[in-house]
Design a protein around this motif. Structure first.
Motif, PDB file in Angstrom:
ATOM      1  N   ASP A 276     -30.072 -17.058   4.641  1.00 56.21           N
ATOM      2  CA  ASP A 276     -29.790 -17.908   3.489  1.00 56.21           C
ATOM      3  C   ASP A 276     -28.569 -18.782   3.683  1.00 56.21           C
ATOM      4  OD1 ASP A 276     -30.143 -18.765   0.718  1.00 56.21           O
ATOM      5  OD2 ASP A 276     -28.374 -17.540   0.267  1.00 56.21           O
ATOM      6  N   ARG A 277     -27.530 -18.232   4.310  1.00 54.57           N
ATOM      7  CA  ARG A 277     -26.255 -18.936   4.358  1.00 54.57           C
ATOM      8  C   ARG A 277     -25.911 -19.524   5.705  1.00 54.57           C
ATOM      9  NH1 ARG A 277     -22.698 -16.950   0.459  1.00 54.57           N
ATOM     10  NH2 ARG A 277     -21.225 -18.452   1.315  1.00 54.57           N
ATOM     11  N   VAL A 278     -26.528 -19.032   6.763  1.00 55.92           N
ATOM     12  CA  VAL A 278     -26.299 -19.580   8.112  1.00 55.92           C
ATOM     13  C   VAL A 278     -27.494 -20.413   8.537  1.00 55.92           C
ATOM     14  CG1 VAL A 278     -25.893 -19.059  10.546  1.00 55.92           C
ATOM     15  CG2 VAL A 278     -24.757 -17.696   8.776  1.00 55.92           C
ATOM     16  N   GLY A 279     -28.676 -19.796   8.520  1.00 55.24           N
ATOM     17  CA  GLY A 279     -29.876 -20.518   8.952  1.00 55.24           C
ATOM     18  C   GLY A 279     -30.127 -21.783   8.172  1.00 55.24           C
ATOM     19  N   ALA A 280     -29.848 -21.738   6.887  1.00 51.63           N
ATOM     20  CA  ALA A 280     -30.084 -22.915   6.036  1.00 51.63           C
ATOM     21  C   ALA A 280     -29.232 -24.103   6.456  1.00 51.63           C
ATOM     22  CB  ALA A 280     -29.830 -22.562   4.574  1.00 51.63           C
ATOM     23  N   GLN A 281     -28.064 -23.842   7.056  1.00 54.34           N
ATOM     24  CA  GLN A 281     -27.185 -24.925   7.491  1.00 54.34           C
ATOM     25  C   GLN A 281     -27.545 -25.474   8.867  1.00 54.34           C
ATOM     26  OE1 GLN A 281     -22.884 -24.640   6.640  1.00 54.34           O
ATOM     27  NE2 GLN A 281     -23.271 -22.568   5.858  1.00 54.34           N
TER      28      GLN A 281
ATOM     29  N   LYS B  47     -19.126 -21.607  14.873  1.00 54.47           N
ATOM     30  CA  LYS B  47     -19.185 -21.011  16.214  1.00 54.47           C
ATOM     31  C   LYS B  47     -20.522 -21.346  16.880  1.00 54.47           C
ATOM     32  CE  LYS B  47     -17.439 -18.000  19.345  1.00 54.47           C
ATOM     33  NZ  LYS B  47     -17.170 -16.592  19.025  1.00 54.47           N
ATOM     34  N   ILE B  48     -21.605 -21.277  16.135  1.00 54.99           N
ATOM     35  CA  ILE B  48     -22.907 -21.639  16.689  1.00 54.99           C
ATOM     36  C   ILE B  48     -22.897 -23.100  17.134  1.00 54.99           C
ATOM     37  CG2 ILE B  48     -25.330 -22.047  16.093  1.00 54.99           C
ATOM     38  CD1 ILE B  48     -25.206 -19.499  14.388  1.00 54.99           C
ATOM     39  N   GLY B  49     -22.229 -23.951  16.359  1.00 54.58           N
ATOM     40  CA  GLY B  49     -22.119 -25.354  16.749  1.00 54.58           C
ATOM     41  C   GLY B  49     -21.455 -25.529  18.101  1.00 54.58           C
ATOM     42  N   ARG B  50     -20.475 -24.680  18.395  1.00 49.73           N
ATOM     43  CA  ARG B  50     -19.822 -24.759  19.703  1.00 49.73           C
ATOM     44  C   ARG B  50     -20.752 -24.303  20.824  1.00 49.73           C
ATOM     45  NH1 ARG B  50     -14.452 -21.624  19.360  1.00 49.73           N
ATOM     46  NH2 ARG B  50     -15.044 -20.918  17.275  1.00 49.73           N
ATOM     47  N   TYR B  51     -21.603 -23.324  20.547  1.00 53.98           N
ATOM     48  CA  TYR B  51     -22.599 -22.929  21.547  1.00 53.98           C
ATOM     49  C   TYR B  51     -23.646 -24.029  21.732  1.00 53.98           C
ATOM     50  CZ  TYR B  51     -20.955 -18.286  22.652  1.00 53.98           C
ATOM     51  OH  TYR B  51     -20.215 -17.233  23.141  1.00 53.98           O
ATOM     52  N   ARG B  52     -23.972 -24.715  20.658  1.00 53.00           N
ATOM     53  CA  ARG B  52     -24.891 -25.847  20.801  1.00 53.00           C
ATOM     54  C   ARG B  52     -24.280 -26.917  21.702  1.00 53.00           C
ATOM     55  NH1 ARG B  52     -28.604 -27.794  16.738  1.00 53.00           N
ATOM     56  NH2 ARG B  52     -27.342 -26.827  15.110  1.00 53.00           N
ATOM     57  N   GLU B  53     -23.007 -27.198  21.521  1.00 48.72           N
ATOM     58  CA  GLU B  53     -22.325 -28.187  22.362  1.00 48.72           C
ATOM     59  C   GLU B  53     -22.267 -27.729  23.822  1.00 48.72           C
ATOM     60  OE1 GLU B  53     -18.546 -28.649  20.531  1.00 48.72           O
ATOM     61  OE2 GLU B  53     -19.325 -29.792  18.805  1.00 48.72           O
ATOM     62  N   ALA B  54     -22.245 -26.411  24.040  1.00 43.88           N
ATOM     63  CA  ALA B  54     -22.223 -25.874  25.408  1.00 43.88           C
ATOM     64  C   ALA B  54     -23.600 -25.880  26.055  1.00 43.88           C
ATOM     65  CB  ALA B  54     -21.663 -24.454  25.399  1.00 43.88           C
ATOM     66  N   GLY B  55     -24.636 -26.191  25.274  1.00 42.38           N
ATOM     67  CA  GLY B  55     -25.973 -26.327  25.842  1.00 42.38           C
ATOM     68  C   GLY B  55     -27.027 -25.387  25.309  1.00 42.38           C
ATOM     69  N   SER B  56     -26.655 -24.416  24.476  1.00 42.74           N
ATOM     70  CA  SER B  56     -27.635 -23.471  23.942  1.00 42.74           C
ATOM     71  C   SER B  56     -28.381 -24.091  22.760  1.00 42.74           C
ATOM     72  CB  SER B  56     -26.963 -22.177  23.473  1.00 42.74           C
ATOM     73  OG  SER B  56     -26.562 -21.387  24.564  1.00 42.74           O
ATOM     74  N   GLY B  57     -29.695 -23.922  22.775  1.00 42.41           N
ATOM     75  CA  GLY B  57     -30.506 -24.429  21.673  1.00 42.41           C
ATOM     76  C   GLY B  57     -31.190 -23.343  20.875  1.00 42.41           C
ATOM     77  N   ARG B  58     -30.897 -22.087  21.215  1.00 45.54           N
ATOM     78  CA  ARG B  58     -31.524 -20.954  20.526  1.00 45.54           C
ATOM     79  C   ARG B  58     -30.543 -19.788  20.566  1.00 45.54           C
ATOM     80  NH1 ARG B  58     -37.167 -19.940  22.807  1.00 45.54           N
ATOM     81  NH2 ARG B  58     -37.714 -21.457  21.182  1.00 45.54           N
ATOM     82  N   ILE B  59     -30.443 -19.070  19.451  1.00 44.93           N
ATOM     83  CA  ILE B  59     -29.527 -17.933  19.356  1.00 44.93           C
ATOM     84  C   ILE B  59     -30.323 -16.671  19.031  1.00 44.93           C
ATOM     85  CG2 ILE B  59     -27.587 -16.909  18.113  1.00 44.93           C
ATOM     86  CD1 ILE B  59     -26.698 -19.269  19.752  1.00 44.93           C
TER      87      ILE B  59
ATOM     88  N   LEU C 285     -18.038 -19.100  25.697  1.00 44.72           N
ATOM     89  CA  LEU C 285     -18.442 -20.509  25.707  1.00 44.72           C
ATOM     90  C   LEU C 285     -18.296 -21.149  27.075  1.00 44.72           C
ATOM     91  CD1 LEU C 285     -16.936 -21.455  22.272  1.00 44.72           C
ATOM     92  CD2 LEU C 285     -19.306 -21.898  22.928  1.00 44.72           C
ATOM     93  N   ASP C 286     -17.177 -20.947  27.743  1.00 42.14           N
ATOM     94  CA  ASP C 286     -16.967 -21.589  29.038  1.00 42.14           C
ATOM     95  C   ASP C 286     -17.999 -21.118  30.052  1.00 42.14           C
ATOM     96  OD1 ASP C 286     -14.860 -23.012  28.058  1.00 42.14           O
ATOM     97  OD2 ASP C 286     -13.297 -21.741  28.942  1.00 42.14           O
ATOM     98  N   ALA C 287     -18.282 -19.808  30.078  1.00 41.79           N
ATOM     99  CA  ALA C 287     -19.282 -19.278  31.001  1.00 41.79           C
ATOM    100  C   ALA C 287     -20.672 -19.787  30.656  1.00 41.79           C
ATOM    101  CB  ALA C 287     -19.256 -17.751  30.984  1.00 41.79           C
ATOM    102  N   THR C 288     -20.950 -19.943  29.364  1.00 42.01           N
ATOM    103  CA  THR C 288     -22.238 -20.485  28.935  1.00 42.01           C
ATOM    104  C   THR C 288     -22.426 -21.896  29.467  1.00 42.01           C
ATOM    105  OG1 THR C 288     -22.287 -19.116  26.937  1.00 42.01           O
ATOM    106  CG2 THR C 288     -23.590 -21.154  26.911  1.00 42.01           C
ATOM    107  N   ARG C 289     -21.411 -22.714  29.276  1.00 46.13           N
ATOM    108  CA  ARG C 289     -21.486 -24.106  29.737  1.00 46.13           C
ATOM    109  C   ARG C 289     -21.681 -24.179  31.259  1.00 46.13           C
ATOM    110  NH1 ARG C 289     -17.242 -25.277  27.606  1.00 46.13           N
ATOM    111  NH2 ARG C 289     -18.025 -26.111  25.635  1.00 46.13           N
ATOM    112  N   THR C 290     -20.943 -23.353  31.982  1.00 45.63           N
ATOM    113  CA  THR C 290     -21.024 -23.361  33.441  1.00 45.63           C
ATOM    114  C   THR C 290     -22.387 -22.904  33.932  1.00 45.63           C
ATOM    115  OG1 THR C 290     -18.649 -22.976  33.683  1.00 45.63           O
ATOM    116  CG2 THR C 290     -20.047 -22.367  35.542  1.00 45.63           C
TER     117      THR C 290
END
Length: 307
Positions: free
Chosen positions: A300-305, A270-282, A200-205
C-alpha cells in the motif's frame, strides 16, 4: 519496479504458512512469490517444523494461486540431476499455467549436504555451467527431435527432451558476485541476473560486468532483467520499524545500512537508489512470515509509489 516476495522457509515454515504468504501476496498485487532452496536452518532459528522441498512447495502453490509468478532463489545444482530438474520445472510450469521461473545456482551450504546425505562435489561452477546447458537445451529441443550432451560431469544420450514447459521459455535466473564466470554464465543462459544482498556500489559494478559480458556475446544487454534481493523491515513509524526488527532478531541501523528498512518513504528512496544502480526488480526478503500486515503495508505504501 517489480516487487516480489522472497521467503526463507528453512528458518521455520510449514507449507500452510507459505500458502498463506503466497495467496496474500497475490491478493495484494505483488508480482511474484519466491522461496529459497535449502534443507537446513541457518543461525539461531529453530527451523521448526522442518524443511520443505522447494519444488514440491511450488507444485502445490501452482494449483492454489492463479496470477502470481512462482520460483526459486536459488535451486541448488547439487540437489538435483539436471535432466530430472528439467522435468520437474516443466511439470510445475504446466501445473501453474506458465507462471514458473527457475533460479539455478551452484549450491554452497555444505552443512545441509552433510545433514541429509547429499554429495557436495568440488568444481560446482563448472557443474553449474553444464546444468544450465542441459536444462535449457532440453527445453529448447524441438518436438520429435532428441537431445544429446557429452560433458565432463553429465552425459545425456538420445533424450526425447520431454515434457515441454507451458511457457515457450521458462525464465532462467542466474545470480551472484563472481567477477568473471558468473557474468559469463548469465550472459549465455539467463533471462534475469540477481544480486543477493549486495550494497549499492557492488550492485552497480556487478551489473556493469554482466552487461559487458552480454555485449561481448553479441547480446543486447537490455534483454536481461537485473534484480536485487534485500531484507525488508518497513514500519509506519520508528516504533513499528523497531518492533519488526526485534521480531527477526536484527538491529534497525544494520537493516537500514544493508537492506530496505525504515518508513515507507525511506524505503522508496532506497529502492530509487537501487534503480539508479541498474536494478529493475526487487525481491523483498520477508523473515517474519506470520506478519501479513507487513506485506499489506509495503504493497500500500511502498508499491503504490513505484508504479
Amino acid at each position: 519496479m517489480d516487487l516480489r516476495i522472497f521467503t526463507e522457509p528453512q528458518q521455520g515454515a510449514s507449507y500452510d504458512t507459505l500458502l498463506r504468504v503466497a495467496t496474500t501476496a497475490e491478493q495484494l498485487g505483488y508480482d511474484g512469490f519466491f522461496r529459497s532452496d535449502h534443507y537446513l536452518r541457518m543461525g539461531d532459528a529453530d527451523g521448526l517444523p522442518g524443511p520443505t522441498d522447494a519444488w514440491i512447495t511450488l507444485a502445490g502453490l501452482a494449483r492454489e494461486t492463479s496470477r502470481i509468478r512462482l520460483g526459486t532463489l536459488m535451486t541448488a545444482g547439487t540437489f538435483r540431476l539436471p535432466g530430472v530438474l528439467a522435468i520437474q520445472v516443466a511439470q510445475v510450469d504446466a501445473m501453474s499455467g506458465g507462471r514458473i521461473e527457475l533460479g539455478l545456482g551452484a549450491g554452497w551450504f555444505e552443512a545441509e549436504h552433510k545433514a541429509y546425505g547429499i554429495p557436495f562435489p568440488d568444481r560446482r561452477i563448472d557443474r553449474l555451467e553444464e546444468q544450465l546447458a542441459i536444462v535449457t537445451g532440453l527445453w529448447e529441443t524441438k518436438l520429435g527431435d532428441t537431445f544429446d550432451f557429452a560433458g565432463r560431469y553429465y552425459r545425456l544420450a538420445d533424450s526425447p527432451a520431454l515434457p515441454k514447459p507451458f511457457q515457450d521459455r521458462v525464465p532462467v535466473i542466474v545470480g551472484g558476485m563472481g567477477p568473471s564466470r558468473t557474468p559469463a554464465l548469465a550472459a549465455r543462459y539467463a533471462d534475469e541476473f540477481n544480486l543477493p544482498f549486495a550494497p549499492l556500489d557492488a550492485t552497480r559494478t556487478q551489473i556493469g560486468r554482466v552487461r559487458a559480458a552480454a555485449e561481448e556475446r553479441g547480446r543486447d544487454a537490455d534483454s536481461l532483467v537485473y534484480s536485487s534481493a534485500l531484507v525488508a523491515c518497513v514500519g509506519r513509524d520508528d516504533a513499528e520499524v523497531a518492533r519488526r526488527a526485534a521480531a527477526i532478531g536484527r538491529e534497525v541501523e544494520e537493516l537500514k545500512a544493508n537492506g530496505l528498512a525504515g518508513t515507507p518513504d525511506e524505503v522508496v528512496e532506497k529502492i530509487g537508489r537501487y534503480r539508479e544502480a541498474g536494478s529493475g526488480r526487487i525481491y523483498l526478503q520477508i523473515l517474519d512470515l506470520d506478519d501479513l500486515d507487513h506485506l499489506a503495508l509495503i504493497a500500500d505504501r511502498v508499491g503504490a509509489q513505484l508504479t
